[in-house]
Design a protein around this motif. Structure first.
Motif, PDB file in Angstrom:
ATOM      1  N   GLY A 170      16.930   3.842 -32.971  1.00  0.00           N
ATOM      2  CA  GLY A 170      17.261   3.758 -31.555  1.00  0.00           C
ATOM      3  C   GLY A 170      16.987   2.377 -31.010  1.00  0.00           C
ATOM      4  O   GLY A 170      17.131   1.366 -31.709  1.00  0.00           O
ATOM      5  N   GLN A 171      16.582   2.323 -29.754  1.00  0.00           N
ATOM      6  CA  GLN A 171      16.257   1.060 -29.091  1.00  0.00           C
ATOM      7  C   GLN A 171      14.775   1.045 -28.760  1.00  0.00           C
ATOM      8  O   GLN A 171      14.269   1.962 -28.107  1.00  0.00           O
ATOM      9  N   TYR A 224      14.630   6.326 -28.441  1.00  0.00           N
ATOM     10  CA  TYR A 224      14.606   6.391 -29.895  1.00  0.00           C
ATOM     11  C   TYR A 224      14.049   7.739 -30.350  1.00  0.00           C
ATOM     12  O   TYR A 224      13.446   8.490 -29.565  1.00  0.00           O
ATOM     13  N   GLU A 281      14.106   1.806 -23.481  1.00  0.00           N
ATOM     14  CA  GLU A 281      13.875   2.387 -24.799  1.00  0.00           C
ATOM     15  C   GLU A 281      14.456   3.799 -24.874  1.00  0.00           C
ATOM     16  O   GLU A 281      14.378   4.570 -23.910  1.00  0.00           O
ATOM     17  N   ARG A 283      12.186   5.439 -37.637  1.00  0.00           N
ATOM     18  CA  ARG A 283      12.542   5.353 -36.218  1.00  0.00           C
ATOM     19  C   ARG A 283      13.955   4.795 -36.086  1.00  0.00           C
ATOM     20  O   ARG A 283      14.301   3.790 -36.704  1.00  0.00           O
ATOM     21  N   LEU A 288      18.140  -2.831 -30.612  1.00  0.00           N
ATOM     22  CA  LEU A 288      18.607  -1.624 -31.292  1.00  0.00           C
ATOM     23  C   LEU A 288      18.403  -1.773 -32.789  1.00  0.00           C
ATOM     24  O   LEU A 288      18.661  -2.843 -33.343  1.00  0.00           O
TER      25      LEU A 288
END
Length: 357
Positions: free
Chosen positions: A112-113, A96, A94, A110, A159
């Motif tokens: 990101g991953q 993010y 992760e 949020r 993602l």
């Protein structure tokens, strides 16, 4: 870089050591160090154990390190934060950043991953789950945790961009995400995105109802016995749904880790991969029997291909002892009954120790 990290860690620990030697003295941290300790949180956990299995008249046993994770949470401003998580037994899982748009918790973005919103169980940490195998068969298969060959091992993460928040005085929580649909640390292979929605209703304290859904397109990375019509490199329909509930008791006035709460959660869930449909249901519960000792039980059914009736039912019973707030020892026995899966029923005994901070 490693030397700098070690040096910084020593600097951070020195004030704590001094405090431990003389509690009467008050030590003021330098401004830069106080800023770090206020804005950063460091967490981690490890899970390791032993597995014995008997199947088709053969016995196997092994020691295994299941997970070893470390993550950092950072607060940039009162509204802006980030998180980075690495699994030392696999990959970066992760990374993010969150930005809270409203003054309350009604709307946060949020990017990101991160873990996808599908199912009640998938967003939860393995340190919070009752079973050593962590998630149910259906959650593991449908959310991309690893048992679906077409999607590969993606740890239930992807993602994407998500908005989420709490409404109605925290009685309603929602998530809406646009995800890449390919998994962790990889580029998209079909240029199509998945949409995942989650609604978490909390009508009363310690009880919630969770409904989730996903519309998307997968890109097969391997062949699957559950879905022989989809081949490597094919794009295919990948839709999911789930509905579940969770209840937890709370014992007030005592340390939570010393006197645990009873809990039960269950879910029905299903999906469609190409023309193949799947369906499952499970119930998992935990009951404290004495101080820091719980009995854990689960019934878990999943049909990987409803047309071919490729199904399996797992019955699990075990105990766990909490020897500190987030640290426990677990022992569990599982009887698995597969049908039309190319294997016979089997028995499995597992033991695991979890250390977390």
């Amino acid at each position: 870089m490693k030397r700098n990290g070690i040096f910084l860690a020593i600097l951070l620990l020195l004030p704590l050591t001094a405090l431990g030697q003389d509690k009467k003295k008050t030590i003021e941290l330098p401004d830069w160090m106080a800023n770090i300790t206020e804005r950063f949180e460091f967490h981690g956990y490890g899970q390791a154990g032993y597995t014995w299995k008997q199947q088709d008249g053969k016995q196997t046993n092994t020691l295994d390190l299941k997970r070893m994770l470390f993550w950092v949470k950072g607060r940039i401003t009162d509204r802006w934060s980030f998180m980075f998580m690495h699994d030392f037994s696999s990959v970066v899982q992760e990374f993010y950043t969150d930005y809270r748009i409203t003054n309350n918790k009604a709307l946060t973005v949020r990017f990101g991953q991160f873990k996808n919103s599908y199912t009640l169980e998938n967003p939860l940490s393995p340190t919070k789950m009752e079973l050593i195998d962590v998630y149910s068969q259906g959650v593991t298969y449908l959310s991309g945790c690893g048992s679906d060959p077409l999607f590969g091992v993606q740890y239930g993460r992807d993602l994407g961009l998500m908005i989420y928040g709490d409404l109605l005085k925290n009685h309603l929580y929602y998530e809406l995400a646009v995800m890449q649909g390919q998994g962790v640390n990889v580029k998209d292979k079909n240029n199509k995105k998945d949409v995942i929605a989650r609604v978490d209703v909390r009508p009363v304290e310690n009880f919630r109802v969770v409904v989730t859904g996903q519309l998307g397109t997968g890109h097969a990375v391997a062949e699957s016995k559950y879905n022989p019509e989809v081949h490597v490199g094919d794009d295919y329909k990948r839709n999911r749904w789930s509905a579940g509930a969770e209840w937890k008791s709370r014992v007030k006035g005592v340390d939570y880790w010393k006197t645990r709460a009873a809990s039960v959660h269950g879910e029905v869930l299903g999906g469609q991969d190409g023309d193949v449909k799947s369906f499952g249901a499970y119930v998992t519960g935990c009951v404290p029997v004495c101080q820091a000792l719980d009995v854990v039980g689960s019934v878990d059914y999943f049909n990987y291909n409803t047309d071919a009736d490729m199904k399996q039912t797992n019955f699990t019973l075990g105990v766990q002892h909490w020897f500190f707030r987030t640290c426990r020892a677990q022992v569990q026995y599982t009887l698995a009954n597969p049908c039309n899966m190319g294997q016979k029923h089997y028995s499995q005994l597992q033991a695991q120790v979890q250390v977390a901070f």
